[in-house]
Design a protein around this motif. Structure first.
Motif, PDB file in Angstrom:
ATOM      1  N   ARG A 111      31.312  28.668  13.290  1.00  0.00           N
ATOM      2  CA  ARG A 111      31.609  27.729  12.221  1.00  0.00           C
ATOM      3  C   ARG A 111      30.539  26.650  12.252  1.00  0.00           C
ATOM      4  O   ARG A 111      30.147  26.198  13.324  1.00  0.00           O
ATOM      5  CB  ARG A 111      32.974  27.100  12.508  1.00  0.00           C
ATOM      6  N   GLN A 112      30.043  26.298  11.075  1.00  0.00           N
ATOM      7  CA  GLN A 112      29.029  25.243  11.028  1.00  0.00           C
ATOM      8  C   GLN A 112      29.720  23.904  10.815  1.00  0.00           C
ATOM      9  O   GLN A 112      30.491  23.752   9.874  1.00  0.00           O
ATOM     10  CB  GLN A 112      28.057  25.537   9.866  1.00  0.00           C
ATOM     11  N   LEU A 113      29.500  22.946  11.712  1.00  0.00           N
ATOM     12  CA  LEU A 113      30.097  21.624  11.564  1.00  0.00           C
ATOM     13  C   LEU A 113      29.014  20.609  11.256  1.00  0.00           C
ATOM     14  O   LEU A 113      27.938  20.653  11.852  1.00  0.00           O
ATOM     15  CB  LEU A 113      30.755  21.192  12.880  1.00  0.00           C
ATOM     16  N   THR A 114      29.303  19.694  10.334  1.00  0.00           N
ATOM     17  CA  THR A 114      28.340  18.622  10.071  1.00  0.00           C
ATOM     18  C   THR A 114      28.761  17.433  10.923  1.00  0.00           C
ATOM     19  O   THR A 114      29.706  16.721  10.585  1.00  0.00           O
ATOM     20  CB  THR A 114      28.351  18.257   8.579  1.00  0.00           C
ATOM     21  N   VAL A 115      28.096  17.244  12.051  1.00  0.00           N
ATOM     22  CA  VAL A 115      28.536  16.187  12.971  1.00  0.00           C
ATOM     23  C   VAL A 115      27.766  14.890  12.759  1.00  0.00           C
ATOM     24  O   VAL A 115      28.188  13.830  13.176  1.00  0.00           O
ATOM     25  CB  VAL A 115      28.455  16.638  14.441  1.00  0.00           C
ATOM     26  N   ILE A 116      26.599  15.018  12.112  1.00  0.00           N
ATOM     27  CA  ILE A 116      25.836  13.821  11.760  1.00  0.00           C
ATOM     28  C   ILE A 116      25.557  13.906  10.270  1.00  0.00           C
ATOM     29  O   ILE A 116      25.118  14.945   9.790  1.00  0.00           O
ATOM     30  CB  ILE A 116      24.506  13.774  12.534  1.00  0.00           C
ATOM     31  N   THR A 117      25.858  12.842   9.532  1.00  0.00           N
ATOM     32  CA  THR A 117      25.583  12.922   8.099  1.00  0.00           C
ATOM     33  C   THR A 117      24.460  11.980   7.685  1.00  0.00           C
ATOM     34  O   THR A 117      23.471  12.420   7.130  1.00  0.00           O
ATOM     35  CB  THR A 117      26.850  12.633   7.260  1.00  0.00           C
ATOM     36  N   PRO A 156      36.335  12.757   5.019  1.00  0.00           N
ATOM     37  CA  PRO A 156      36.747  12.443   3.648  1.00  0.00           C
ATOM     38  C   PRO A 156      35.526  12.389   2.723  1.00  0.00           C
ATOM     39  O   PRO A 156      34.399  12.200   3.207  1.00  0.00           O
ATOM     40  CB  PRO A 156      37.384  11.059   3.796  1.00  0.00           C
ATOM     41  N   PRO A 157      35.739  12.546   1.406  1.00  0.00           N
ATOM     42  CA  PRO A 157      34.584  12.561   0.486  1.00  0.00           C
ATOM     43  C   PRO A 157      33.918  11.194   0.320  1.00  0.00           C
ATOM     44  O   PRO A 157      32.726  11.099   0.101  1.00  0.00           O
ATOM     45  CB  PRO A 157      35.181  13.031  -0.842  1.00  0.00           C
ATOM     46  N   GLY A 158      34.697  10.120   0.453  1.00  0.00           N
ATOM     47  CA  GLY A 158      34.138   8.785   0.237  1.00  0.00           C
ATOM     48  C   GLY A 158      33.716   8.142   1.541  1.00  0.00           C
ATOM     49  O   GLY A 158      33.168   8.804   2.431  1.00  0.00           O
ATOM     50  N   CYS A 159      33.980   6.846   1.677  1.00  0.00           N
ATOM     51  CA  CYS A 159      33.598   6.123   2.893  1.00  0.00           C
ATOM     52  C   CYS A 159      34.344   6.694   4.101  1.00  0.00           C
ATOM     53  O   CYS A 159      35.566   6.888   4.071  1.00  0.00           O
ATOM     54  CB  CYS A 159      33.949   4.645   2.715  1.00  0.00           C
ATOM     55  N   LEU A 160      33.601   6.939   5.162  1.00  0.00           N
ATOM     56  CA  LEU A 160      34.200   7.573   6.349  1.00  0.00           C
ATOM     57  C   LEU A 160      35.162   6.638   7.080  1.00  0.00           C
ATOM     58  O   LEU A 160      35.985   7.078   7.869  1.00  0.00           O
ATOM     59  CB  LEU A 160      33.090   8.034   7.301  1.00  0.00           C
ATOM     60  N   PHE A 161      35.061   5.326   6.804  1.00  0.00           N
ATOM     61  CA  PHE A 161      35.922   4.356   7.494  1.00  0.00           C
ATOM     62  C   PHE A 161      37.161   4.007   6.655  1.00  0.00           C
ATOM     63  O   PHE A 161      38.017   3.250   7.088  1.00  0.00           O
ATOM     64  CB  PHE A 161      35.096   3.100   7.809  1.00  0.00           C
ATOM     65  N   ALA A 162      37.238   4.593   5.449  1.00  0.00           N
ATOM     66  CA  ALA A 162      38.268   4.168   4.479  1.00  0.00           C
ATOM     67  C   ALA A 162      39.689   4.167   5.067  1.00  0.00           C
ATOM     68  O   ALA A 162      40.460   3.225   4.851  1.00  0.00           O
ATOM     69  CB  ALA A 162      38.208   5.053   3.241  1.00  0.00           C
ATOM     70  N   GLU A 163      40.025   5.210   5.806  1.00  0.00           N
ATOM     71  CA  GLU A 163      41.396   5.335   6.296  1.00  0.00           C
ATOM     72  C   GLU A 163      41.799   4.183   7.224  1.00  0.00           C
ATOM     73  O   GLU A 163      42.980   3.879   7.376  1.00  0.00           O
ATOM     74  CB  GLU A 163      41.513   6.659   7.056  1.00  0.00           C
ATOM     75  N   ARG A 164      40.828   3.534   7.835  1.00  0.00           N
ATOM     76  CA  ARG A 164      41.152   2.468   8.800  1.00  0.00           C
ATOM     77  C   ARG A 164      40.753   1.090   8.288  1.00  0.00           C
ATOM     78  O   ARG A 164      40.844   0.111   9.015  1.00  0.00           O
ATOM     79  CB  ARG A 164      40.412   2.747  10.120  1.00  0.00           C
ATOM     80  N   CYS A 165      40.263   1.068   7.063  1.00  0.00           N
ATOM     81  CA  CYS A 165      39.621  -0.172   6.614  1.00  0.00           C
ATOM     82  C   CYS A 165      40.605  -1.137   5.964  1.00  0.00           C
ATOM     83  O   CYS A 165      41.342  -0.763   5.052  1.00  0.00           O
ATOM     84  CB  CYS A 165      38.517   0.161   5.608  1.00  0.00           C
ATOM     85  N   SER A 214      32.746   7.972  -3.433  1.00  0.00           N
ATOM     86  CA  SER A 214      31.509   8.567  -2.893  1.00  0.00           C
ATOM     87  C   SER A 214      31.106   7.812  -1.626  1.00  0.00           C
ATOM     88  O   SER A 214      31.602   6.704  -1.367  1.00  0.00           O
ATOM     89  CB  SER A 214      30.388   8.496  -3.926  1.00  0.00           C
ATOM     90  N   ARG A 215      30.225   8.427  -0.871  1.00  0.00           N
ATOM     91  CA  ARG A 215      29.771   7.797   0.380  1.00  0.00           C
ATOM     92  C   ARG A 215      28.945   6.558   0.084  1.00  0.00           C
ATOM     93  O   ARG A 215      27.961   6.646  -0.668  1.00  0.00           O
ATOM     94  CB  ARG A 215      28.864   8.769   1.155  1.00  0.00           C
TER      95      ARG A 215
END
Ligand code: ATP
Ligand code: SF4
Ligand code: MG
Length: 301
Positions: free
Chosen positions: A9-15, A259-268, A278-279
């Motif tokens: 499986r290919q994982l994107t660990v750094i974006t 997530p598709p948008g900001c990666l911190f959104a869930e905790r922000c 979007s990011r």
């Protein structure tokens, strides 16, 4: 990575990682476990696993750092100070190991001997220590030997990956001062650490990583001055025992469920609908790059 059995499986660990370090500078890289700090170091050193796919560009002295160039420069112009003394060869005298590092960096003959002697002197290691095996060293001495392997040669970029965990506070301070010393003599130093407090003692700039993304590159002064910009950077700072000691609720998203948008959104605490569309891209807020669309607004404490 391997999933079940031999299914891959290919994982994107750094974006979106951005980092710049100049000669004479210590740039600290801080962030939670799994945020991509070591992978960045491995990408620069060209030691990512063979099946890793890399996009983007790493420049060293203005030219792209291809895997071939990384390999050619590793140990010569780019040196690693590893996290663990386990990286020292247990069966080789430490003098020979520092000597080998010096030779790898391009020194030869009498010059090598002199450089090793000077480096041992510089780090307060008596000449007799050269004959010791790693198991005969104290924690502090072992740490100084590791720093010596990077300092003995002509490396222009030194990457220290978690050089201080579990060490006595005096040894931590000493190791950090050695890194500062390397920068003061003109090298560029990347200090990867969980320990913001330690980083701030010697760093010029602090790059904050979150889920494989650089969310802010602040100056060290921004932290005590209260001018850090990203809510994650602020939460990290508040979580320190000497500050408010408030843990950050929630967890960093896993690389296979970003997530598709900001990666911190869930905790922000500042999240709005537009954060999730979007990011966020890097933009300058109060003189430094930050990846947050609301960082320049007033926020209640
Ligand atoms: N060989 C690998 N195959 C698949 N995933 C990997 C591999 N190496 C690292 N990762 C993943 O990449 C992400 C970043 O890992 P990395 O080791 O760079 O984190 P880190 O920020 O250095 O963490 P720590 O602070 O714990 O050292 C993590 O999600 C990790 O699980
Ligand atoms: S973009 Fe939105 S969710 Fe992301 S850190 Fe900024 S305010 Fe929070
Ligand atoms: Mg790591």
């Amino acid at each position: 990575m391997y999933d079940q059995g031999l299914t891959q499986r290919q994982l994107t660990v750094i974006t979106e990682l951005d980092l710049e370090v100049s000669s004479g500078e210590v740039v600290a890289v801080v962030g939670a476990s799994g945020s991509g700090k070591s992978l960045l170091a491995h990408a620069v050193l060209g030691i990512l696993p063979k099946n890793a796919q890399v996009d983007g560009e790493i420049l060293f002295k203005g030219s792209p750092l291809t895997p071939e160039r990384s390999e050619a420069l590793r140990g010569k112009e780019i040196a690693l100070i590893p996290q663990s003394v386990g990286y020292l060869d247990p069966l080789m005298r430490v003098g020979s190991q520092v000597n080998r590092a010096a030779q790898l960096s391009g020194l030869s003959g009498q010059v090598t001997q002199v450089a090793v002697e000077q480096t041992f002197n510089r780090y307060g290691l008596a000449s007799v220590v050269k004959r010791f095996f790693p198991f005969q060293l104290s924690g502090g001495m072992a740490r100084r030997v590791l720093v010596s392997t990077a300092a003995v040669g002509k490396a222009q970029l030194v990457i220290a990956d978690e050089p201080t965990p579990g060490l006595h506070p005096d040894v931590v301070k000493e190791t950090l001062n050695h890194l500062r010393g390397l920068a003061n003599e003109g090298k560029a130093v990347i200090l990867i650490t969980h320990d913001i407090e330690a980083a701030l003692q010697v760093a010029d700039k602090v790059a904050v990583f979150y889920a494989g993304t650089t969310v802010e590159i602040a100056t060290a002064k921004d932290f005590p001055n209260g001018t850090i910009r990203h809510p994650y950077t602020q939460a990290l700072w508040r979580s320190l025992p000497q500050n408010e000691f408030i843990p950050i609720p929630g967890t960093q998203p896993s690389p296979d469920a970003l997530p598709p948008g900001c990666l911190f959104a869930e905790r922000c605490p500042w999240v709005t609908e537009s954060c999730c569309e979007s990011r966020p891209q890097f933009r300058e807020v109060r003189g430094a790059p930050v990846r947050c669309i609301h960082a320049d607004e007033e926020h209640p404490c």
